[in-house]
Design an enzyme around this catalytic site. Structure first.
Site, short mmCIF file in Angstrom:
data_model
loop_
_atom_site.label_atom_id
_atom_site.label_comp_id
_atom_site.label_asym_id
_atom_site.label_seq_id
_atom_site.Cartn_x
_atom_site.Cartn_y
_atom_site.Cartn_z
N HIS A 122 -13.29 -7.02 1.62
CA HIS A 122 -14.36 -7.42 2.55
C HIS A 122 -14.11 -6.81 3.93
O HIS A 122 -15.01 -6.20 4.53
CB HIS A 122 -14.38 -8.95 2.63
CG HIS A 122 -15.40 -9.51 3.56
ND1 HIS A 122 -16.50 -10.21 3.12
CD2 HIS A 122 -15.49 -9.50 4.92
CE1 HIS A 122 -17.22 -10.61 4.16
NE2 HIS A 122 -16.63 -10.18 5.27
N GLU A 123 -12.89 -6.97 4.45
CA GLU A 123 -12.58 -6.48 5.79
C GLU A 123 -12.53 -4.95 5.84
O GLU A 123 -12.90 -4.35 6.85
CB GLU A 123 -11.26 -7.08 6.28
CG GLU A 123 -11.25 -8.60 6.37
CD GLU A 123 -12.38 -9.17 7.20
OE1 GLU A 123 -12.84 -8.48 8.14
OE2 GLU A 123 -12.82 -10.29 6.91
N HIS A 135 -15.85 -3.54 6.54
CA HIS A 135 -16.18 -3.56 7.97
C HIS A 135 -15.61 -2.34 8.67
O HIS A 135 -16.25 -1.77 9.56
CB HIS A 135 -15.64 -4.84 8.61
CG HIS A 135 -16.40 -6.08 8.26
ND1 HIS A 135 -17.78 -6.13 8.21
CD2 HIS A 135 -15.98 -7.34 7.94
CE1 HIS A 135 -18.18 -7.35 7.88
NE2 HIS A 135 -17.10 -8.10 7.71
N GLU A 159 -22.33 -7.94 7.16
CA GLU A 159 -21.73 -9.00 6.35
C GLU A 159 -22.26 -8.96 4.91
O GLU A 159 -21.53 -9.26 3.96
CB GLU A 159 -21.99 -10.37 6.97
CG GLU A 159 -21.25 -10.61 8.27
CD GLU A 159 -19.73 -10.66 8.10
OE1 GLU A 159 -19.26 -10.74 6.95
OE2 GLU A 159 -19.02 -10.62 9.12
#
Length: 319
Positions: free
Chosen positions: A181-182, A185, A207
């Site tokens: 997930h990170e 980003h 997101e």
């Protein structure tokens, strides 16, 4: 001890007097000796000081971290005060999981990573994130700070993500999903801001793509987000709280409603799209950073319509 890479002896180096200040990257070598007794073996470790964020008030603080592992795509540092809880073997397992599974899936489906520190690797800093956790309740599993990609105050000037080690279990399935997930980003920021001329993507899209990265990496749906929507125990979703109200309501139910609904919306896009999860890359490649990014990708991969059409049809599909 020495911090310049030279070998310490009874006559060379600095005598330890209670603390060692670590500000930047150093090669720390230390030796213990006593007159009339054999000297110890030489401790040889790499340490580096990192800026981190207290997520309870967004203030910055600096921590020393110990280098634990490094391979083709990952460098693992662990906060010094937590370094005994992450063995070298465990750190290598995390580095291998990132390099062998997470890295290729995220860069292929979304965008390439940046390389602001010119080492071809991503730093994964494992620390006890300051998030107000006191033994129960919510906590921050990880975060990406774009400040590190830029030459500015409190920047580590490195491609890196922060991963929590308490209460989150390092190397667990949840840990790896959060890491994926990170990392999205990070590659997202490279695509939109660094390569895109300073564009800032709407939070709900960023997101949404990171939530999609969780399933791309794990190969499974994220059940708690589906269950949260179906239960809607606080009735926040029924009252209209969803990803389009991101940042307006800051209570826990609203935040979880944001994450739940954005996950469902992006999974709906993937199911409907002619190229499946390829639509996520289409969104990043569109050149838009707001709803038009989704609208243009959906027009190419779903059917001709406006943003309102797609949002409406998602609501109907959920019903």
């Amino acid at each position: 001890y020495t911090t310049d890479g030279s070998t310490p002896t009874s006559t060379h180096g600095t005598l330890y007097s209670g603390s060692i200040t670590i500000t930047d990257k150093v090669n720390l070598k230390a030796i213990a000796y006593k007159s009339g007794s054999p000297s110890s073996s030489i401790l040889n470790e790499t340490l580096r000081g990192f800026w981190a964020t207290d997520t309870t008030d967004n203030s910055f603080y600096k921590i020393p971290a110990l280098l634990k592992a490094s391979n083709t795509k990952a460098i693992i540092y662990v906060e010094l005060s937590r370094s005994t809880s992450v063995s070298t073997t465990h750190a290598n397992q995390i580095a291998n999981e990132f390099s062998n599974n997470i890295y290729s899936k995220i860069t292929t489906k979304f965008a390439p990573e940046s390389d602001v520190d010119s080492n071809g690797k991503v730093i994964i800093l494992i620390l006890d994130i300051k998030d107000g956790f006191t033994g129960s309740g919510g906590y921050v599993g990880g975060y990406f700070n774009p400040r590190n990609e830029l030459a500015q105050t409190y920047s580590n000037r490195a491609d890196m993500v922060y991963m929590d080690c308490y209460p989150q279990v390092t190397g667990s399935n949840d840990f790896n999903i959060t890491l994926a997930h990170e990392f999205q980003h990070l590659v997202n920021y490279n695509k939109t801001y660094l390569l895109g001329g300073g564009k800032i993507q709407d939070t709900w899209i960023n997101e949404g793509l990171s939530s999609a990265a969780e399933t791309i990496y794990s190969g499974n749906y994220i059940n708690w987000k589906i269950d949260f929507y179906n239960t809607d125990s606080s009735t926040a979703i029924r009252q209209g709280v969803n990803f389009l109200s991101w940042g307006i309501y800051n209570d826990n139910n609203a935040i979880l409603s944001n994450y739940s609904t954005v996950y469902l919306f992006f999974q709906w896009l993937k199911i409907q799209a002619s190229n499946g999860d390829g639509i996520f890359k289409d969104i990043l490649d569109s050149g838009f950073t707001d709803y038009r990014a989704v609208e243009s990708a959906a027009n190419n991969r779903l059917y001709t319509g406006t943003w309102k059409d797609f949002f409406r049809d998602w609501l109907i599909a959920n019903a």
